[in-house]
Design a protein around this motif. Structure first.
Motif, PDB file in Angstrom:
ATOM      1  N   MET A 165      -7.218   2.320   3.935  1.00 47.17           N
ATOM      2  CA  MET A 165      -6.915   0.884   4.056  1.00 47.17           C
ATOM      3  C   MET A 165      -5.606   0.683   4.821  1.00 47.17           C
ATOM      4  SD  MET A 165      -7.742  -0.644   0.254  1.00 47.17           S
ATOM      5  CE  MET A 165      -9.160   0.035  -0.623  1.00 47.17           C
ATOM      6  N   THR A 167      -6.805  17.069 -21.257  1.00 45.87           N
ATOM      7  CA  THR A 167      -6.736  17.371 -19.828  1.00 45.87           C
ATOM      8  C   THR A 167      -7.045  16.128 -18.994  1.00 45.87           C
ATOM      9  OG1 THR A 167      -9.070  17.980 -19.503  1.00 45.87           O
ATOM     10  CG2 THR A 167      -7.581  19.710 -20.296  1.00 45.87           C
ATOM     11  N   ARG A 168      -7.484  15.045 -19.633  1.00 49.28           N
ATOM     12  CA  ARG A 168      -7.798  13.830 -18.884  1.00 49.28           C
ATOM     13  C   ARG A 168      -7.117  12.617 -19.505  1.00 49.28           C
ATOM     14  NH1 ARG A 168     -13.188  12.290 -17.884  1.00 49.28           N
ATOM     15  NH2 ARG A 168     -13.723  12.950 -19.982  1.00 49.28           N
ATOM     16  N   LEU A 221       1.858   6.716  -6.703  1.00 52.26           N
ATOM     17  CA  LEU A 221       0.728   7.551  -7.132  1.00 52.26           C
ATOM     18  C   LEU A 221       0.955   9.003  -6.728  1.00 52.26           C
ATOM     19  CD1 LEU A 221      -2.333   5.249  -6.286  1.00 52.26           C
ATOM     20  CD2 LEU A 221      -1.370   5.720  -8.538  1.00 52.26           C
ATOM     21  N   SER A 227     -10.510   9.082 -15.916  1.00 48.45           N
ATOM     22  CA  SER A 227     -10.169  10.491 -15.691  1.00 48.45           C
ATOM     23  C   SER A 227      -8.716  10.794 -16.049  1.00 48.45           C
ATOM     24  CB  SER A 227     -10.413  10.852 -14.227  1.00 48.45           C
ATOM     25  OG  SER A 227      -9.666   9.986 -13.387  1.00 48.45           O
ATOM     26  N   ASP A 228      -7.952   9.779 -16.420  1.00 56.75           N
ATOM     27  CA  ASP A 228      -6.518   9.962 -16.695  1.00 56.75           C
ATOM     28  C   ASP A 228      -6.065   8.783 -17.558  1.00 56.75           C
ATOM     29  OD1 ASP A 228      -3.855  10.666 -16.651  1.00 56.75           O
ATOM     30  OD2 ASP A 228      -3.533  10.150 -14.547  1.00 56.75           O
ATOM     31  N   LYS A 280     -10.318  12.118  -8.998  1.00 53.17           N
ATOM     32  CA  LYS A 280     -10.335  10.657  -8.812  1.00 53.17           C
ATOM     33  C   LYS A 280      -9.056  10.183  -8.123  1.00 53.17           C
ATOM     34  CE  LYS A 280     -14.178   8.976  -9.990  1.00 53.17           C
ATOM     35  NZ  LYS A 280     -14.971   8.336  -8.957  1.00 53.17           N
ATOM     36  N   ARG A 281      -7.931  10.817  -8.414  1.00 57.23           N
ATOM     37  CA  ARG A 281      -6.690  10.458  -7.742  1.00 57.23           C
ATOM     38  C   ARG A 281      -6.815  10.729  -6.252  1.00 57.23           C
ATOM     39  NH1 ARG A 281      -1.567   9.866  -9.627  1.00 57.23           N
ATOM     40  NH2 ARG A 281      -2.751   8.764 -11.204  1.00 57.23           N
ATOM     41  N   VAL A 309      -4.108  16.708 -15.795  1.00 59.19           N
ATOM     42  CA  VAL A 309      -4.615  17.686 -14.830  1.00 59.19           C
ATOM     43  C   VAL A 309      -6.035  17.336 -14.376  1.00 59.19           C
ATOM     44  CG1 VAL A 309      -5.326  19.224 -16.709  1.00 59.19           C
ATOM     45  CG2 VAL A 309      -5.006  20.150 -14.438  1.00 59.19           C
ATOM     46  N   GLY A 310      -6.828  16.774 -15.283  1.00 59.50           N
ATOM     47  CA  GLY A 310      -8.208  16.429 -14.932  1.00 59.50           C
ATOM     48  C   GLY A 310      -8.345  15.166 -14.107  1.00 59.50           C
ATOM     49  N   GLY A 311      -7.215  14.492 -13.861  1.00 53.54           N
ATOM     50  CA  GLY A 311      -7.270  13.254 -13.087  1.00 53.54           C
ATOM     51  C   GLY A 311      -7.238  13.471 -11.588  1.00 53.54           C
ATOM     52  N   LEU A 348       0.837  -1.209   0.000  1.00 55.86           N
ATOM     53  CA  LEU A 348       0.000   0.000   0.000  1.00 55.86           C
ATOM     54  C   LEU A 348       0.872   1.260   0.000  1.00 55.86           C
ATOM     55  CD1 LEU A 348      -2.788  -1.250   2.402  1.00 55.86           C
ATOM     56  CD2 LEU A 348      -3.130  -0.478   0.044  1.00 55.86           C
ATOM     57  N   ASP A 397       3.593  10.365  -9.117  1.00 54.34           N
ATOM     58  CA  ASP A 397       2.956  10.455 -10.439  1.00 54.34           C
ATOM     59  C   ASP A 397       2.045  11.671 -10.528  1.00 54.34           C
ATOM     60  OD1 ASP A 397       1.998   8.812 -13.031  1.00 54.34           O
ATOM     61  OD2 ASP A 397       0.237   9.641 -12.035  1.00 54.34           O
ATOM     62  N   GLU A 441      -9.538  10.763  -4.464  1.00 57.85           N
ATOM     63  CA  GLU A 441     -10.407   9.715  -3.913  1.00 57.85           C
ATOM     64  C   GLU A 441      -9.634   8.418  -3.703  1.00 57.85           C
ATOM     65  OE1 GLU A 441     -14.005   8.599  -6.022  1.00 57.85           O
ATOM     66  OE2 GLU A 441     -14.565  10.717  -6.217  1.00 57.85           O
ATOM     67  N   ALA A 442      -8.848   8.038  -4.717  1.00 62.16           N
ATOM     68  CA  ALA A 442      -8.110   6.770  -4.630  1.00 62.16           C
ATOM     69  C   ALA A 442      -7.076   6.832  -3.508  1.00 62.16           C
ATOM     70  CB  ALA A 442      -7.443   6.450  -5.965  1.00 62.16           C
ATOM     71  N   ALA A 499      -8.775   6.622  -0.135  1.00 62.70           N
ATOM     72  CA  ALA A 499      -9.247   5.260   0.179  1.00 62.70           C
ATOM     73  C   ALA A 499      -8.069   4.328   0.490  1.00 62.70           C
ATOM     74  CB  ALA A 499     -10.057   4.710  -0.988  1.00 62.70           C
ATOM     75  N   LEU A 500      -6.976   4.451  -0.266  1.00 67.11           N
ATOM     76  CA  LEU A 500      -5.811   3.592  -0.015  1.00 67.11           C
ATOM     77  C   LEU A 500      -5.168   3.940   1.327  1.00 67.11           C
ATOM     78  CD1 LEU A 500      -4.302   3.710  -3.614  1.00 67.11           C
ATOM     79  CD2 LEU A 500      -5.264   1.669  -2.534  1.00 67.11           C
ATOM     80  N   MET A 536       0.569  12.896 -14.077  1.00 64.42           N
ATOM     81  CA  MET A 536      -0.892  12.791 -14.096  1.00 64.42           C
ATOM     82  C   MET A 536      -1.506  13.877 -14.972  1.00 64.42           C
ATOM     83  SD  MET A 536      -3.530  12.932 -10.878  1.00 64.42           S
ATOM     84  CE  MET A 536      -3.617  14.738 -10.910  1.00 64.42           C
ATOM     85  N   ARG A 568      -4.065   6.740 -20.112  1.00 62.55           N
ATOM     86  CA  ARG A 568      -2.666   6.740 -20.571  1.00 62.55           C
ATOM     87  C   ARG A 568      -2.559   5.939 -21.860  1.00 62.55           C
ATOM     88  NH1 ARG A 568       0.581   8.040 -15.537  1.00 62.55           N
ATOM     89  NH2 ARG A 568      -0.975   9.289 -14.466  1.00 62.55           N
ATOM     90  N   HIS A 616      -7.843   1.724  -9.472  1.00 67.11           N
ATOM     91  CA  HIS A 616      -7.100   2.931  -9.853  1.00 67.11           C
ATOM     92  C   HIS A 616      -5.597   2.706  -9.652  1.00 67.11           C
ATOM     93  CE1 HIS A 616      -6.903   7.515 -10.073  1.00 67.11           C
ATOM     94  NE2 HIS A 616      -5.695   7.198  -9.658  1.00 67.11           N
ATOM     95  N   ALA A 648       2.086   1.848  -3.487  1.00 65.04           N
ATOM     96  CA  ALA A 648       1.051   2.485  -4.314  1.00 65.04           C
ATOM     97  C   ALA A 648       0.918   3.963  -3.954  1.00 65.04           C
ATOM     98  CB  ALA A 648      -0.283   1.765  -4.133  1.00 65.04           C
TER      99      ALA A 648
END
Lengths: 494, 494
Positions: free
Chosen positions: A49, B225-226, A23, B242-243, A38-39, A33-35, A16, A26, A41-42, A45-46, A31, B245, B18, A19
């Motif tokens: 955990m 952008t995504r 991440l 959202s990203d 969600k990044r 810019v629009g990600g 973990l 990254d 959020e991920a 959540a990670l 990454m 690759r 993700h 990751a």
């Protein structure tokens, strides 16, 4: 066997952390810019955990049982560090962590907005909330660890660092710098009066600067098969020991800014790349703390990278990559430039400690309650005038609002910077006592002796010892400001 | 409420997916070479966490309970897809999955080694093991899903695809191509006899090819952008919606190879970028399956990217970026080149389906037991001579050893490629019936009509319908080979 359970837990947490680290790096480098949403959020959540798995109640029993098992020396130390990590992660109630996280996120957002507007009045209530929570945190940690409140905060960043040891050293250093800053500035002025500074040509293509950076990284020991150099808005060292991601940012007007950044992050990277691989999934296998980490980055940036011997070797490399020939007399005024300024991150090695000591003093007063947030701008201004002769009273954006640390509730972190600078100077002094001809080696681009010493004394030790003990074992003495002041006198004095 | 539990589970799984997706793409693009071992450990541990969380026994109860709850239409469909995912992930016993994973890893390693040595005899026993395990898998899936064994394998990749529907369509297509391949080759030869092919100049700088690729990606609808474009050894589309690759690989000798790869991956990316955001944490919000995904990539690569109208718009862009002027008459022979070859991944759109049909036929015989692995080289050779007039009997490396799919135990996947090509042609036919002037729009670089149709009919539908139903709702009819054969006749026939 309970130790086997801890070992297996370590492997899950390492995955973990891998990751989260990759991440995280990254996000700042590759990454889209629009990600971002969600990044976030991920990552959240990670991280959740990771926290749940690292703080599960049964771990407490595993540690207690492992402490009674027949283990070898490494395993015993590993259990000790599992306990330290577990205590540090569980000493704050969940309700508190959630409240603190929310307050911190709000205050950081507000800070980004209001610092740009120089709006202290708008920012003050949010910082008051953060300081109140930081006092609570200090009290909770203090109770769990049996330490004084501010010591308990520092313990997160540098196990073993105590106010009782640091304050006298900082006091000596402050007294020295009060006199020495004017002297260094006078010396600089005299030199510049004799021969004016050669300006940078300002046509440094980014791709060439990058190649120069990579060449220097490789030469000073960065393993390019286990790491890389990218670009980000703020330079950092991230990733994992088997894949260390360092970054810089380039200005075509100035090649030294990116290069010194690369050397600084390379110092962090060397520490990570040379930690003991077999322990990578144990807390014991991690770098000791922030001050030791900073000692490694500053060792490469200041003790090596601003050492005249280094530039004897580096100037032909600069010429080869940038097509520009510099003499030692021309380059050193750039590398050794000293200037009183308001901004910590822009400060040179002579004035930087005064920025840190100012914050170290003020944040202890904030945590103890001796200083109210409302009085912070005046207290900051008074010390700034006293230590550096500059005023911030009309300019809180460049005063108590300049750093992200306090809005982020990271109290107890600031001393690490200057402790790192002092420890780097003390390590250099010990190394050059043992290897008197090390400057000659550096002037020829040979860093094997330097790195063998650091690998043996620092990197391979990971988290075996507390921060002060690690320094003492490496250098033969406790933290001693004399090495740092001698270093400054030699480089910047008469 | 049980649906809320499933919703929350979806968010946790999305965070792990993700991490797996970004770490996977990162491994092929930015990871330091020495980071591989620790990355493999991390990915394996994270995949284990994902599998454990996605297959927990209580989820079965949540799904059953959610099926009786008062839900809106989207939520009902979401539960259906939660059930499908849960069934597909739990229908294989853990003991079987571990045995299969171990056999697959061994066989893939062996394949990499022995394919290079053209050593069928060494490879045969490992493939026999894989086929035996694949038969077991087909039987297990068949029992869980109530489908014929090979249908049950295809169901993983394209829900609703059945041999009973596909075989007649493939049979028609095969009959057509037997006559049409010679015709297309003859037509090509006649054209080349009249005006010889203008060779590529072969001096295409990578950075310029990249800029051209980015310009085309943006023009056909990729949201920069995504998502992003990088380099990897094998082109792919990875990351998260959202990203996204995508990658390509460059040859300075040929700009079309990288560019067509970029267009292909852009087709995959458009599907991902335009899935419904609000459903991203539900199985319902994912792309429908491999054939539909391939229909989107081939739509952009073949229906748009090899359409002469596209090149009317693209040639000035090529000139602007590469500094080379091409006429339509000069470029189309490159874009529409047809050639009989042994290698599927190098095949053009005329001969490619024969490679797939050959595999589709042989793998059904392998799964049913009608064909033994020992007899595979001869069976392959016989069909290869029959369909394409080429022999592989002395060259198993370019025969039954050429693809990674079988060593990886991925039986039931191959038909997706040609189903995708046929579905793309059928979508194009429906779209151009509804919008007869779409070629004129493309010739002016306007892709809004094309993309609005696809967004409405395909992308926004995510996993609402089975693969055949999605196609029928989009185009008004079931899979019909006539659209694909008409497309080939128009582009490659007399």
């Amino acid at each position: 066997m309970s130790f086997a359970r801890l070992d297996e837990l370590g492997r899950k947490l390492e995955a973990l952390e891998h990751a989260l680290a990759i991440l995280g790096a990254d996000e700042a480098t590759h990454m889209a810019v629009g990600g971002g949403a969600k990044r976030a959020e991920a990552l959240s959540a990670l991280a959740g955990m990771h926290h749940r798995q690292a703080t599960a109640p049964e771990i407490s029993d595993w540690i207690a049982a492992a402490e009674t098992e027949a283990l070898n020396d490494d395993q015993r130390l590993a259990v000790r560090e599992f306990r330290r990590q577990y205590t540090n992660m569980t000493c704050l109630p969940t309700e508190f962590v959630e409240r603190q996280t929310a307050a911190r996120l709000r205050c950081e957002q507000l800070w980004r907005d209001l610092r740009a507007k120089n709006d202290w009045a708008g920012f003050q209530p949010a910082l008051e909330g953060i300081v109140a929570i930081a006092r609570e945190e200090a009290a909770l940690r203090s109770e769990a660890l049996g330490l004084d409140p501010y010591d308990a905060l520092m313990e997160q960043y540098d196990p073993g660092n105590r106010v009782a040891d640091i304050t006298p050293v900082f006091t000596d250093l402050k007294a020295f710098l009060r006199d020495f800053v004017p002297e260094a500035l006078a010396v600089q002025q005299e030199r510049l009066a004799k021969s004016p500074k050669r300006p940078l040509s300002g046509v440094y293509a980014i791709e060439r600067q990058r190649e120069l950076g990579l060449a220097m990284m490789g030469a000073v020991g960065f393993d390019l098969t286990r790491g890389s150099l990218s670009v980000s808005h703020h330079p950092f060292c991230g990733g994992v020991p088997s894949d260390v991601r360092i970054t810089t940012r380039y200005k075509t007007s100035d090649f030294l800014s990116a290069l010194m950044g690369v050397l600084h992050e390379t110092g962090h990277a060397l520490y990570e790349q040379n930690l003991p691989e077999a322990w990578s999934h144990w807390p014991l296998g991690k770098a000791r703390g922030m001050a030791v980490h900073e000692s490694q980055s500053l060792f490469v940036e200041k003790q090596l990278g601003r050492n005249p011997a280094f530039w004897q070797w580096a100037l032909p490399l600069v010429e080869q990559h940038l097509g520009e020939r510099w003499s030692m007399e021309e380059i050193l005024p750039h590398v050794h430039h000293v200037e009183r300024g308001l901004i910590r991150v822009d400060a040179d090695e002579v004035t930087y400690p005064l920025h840190v000591i100012l914050r170290y003093e003020l944040e202890q007063e904030l945590i103890s309650g001796r200083l109210a947030v409302a009085d912070l701008p005046e207290a900051w201004d008074a010390r700034m005038r006293d230590y550096l002769g500059l005023s911030t009273i009309d300019n809180p954006a460049d005063g108590p609002m300049q750093d992200v640390h306090w809005p982020s509730a990271a109290f107890g972190y600031f001393p690490s910077y200057t402790l790192g600078a002092m420890m780097a100077a003390q390590q250099w002094a010990a190394l050059s006592r043992e290897h008197p001809s090390v400057d000659d080696e550096i002037a020829r681009g040979h860093f094997e002796t330097v790195n063998a010493w650091r690998r043996d004394k620092i990197w391979s030790q990971a988290s075996r010892w507390s921060t002060p003990d690690l320094l003492e074992r490496a250098t033969g003495e406790r933290l001693n400001a004399a090495h740092f002041t001698a270093h400054l006198k030699k480089r910047y004095g008469r």
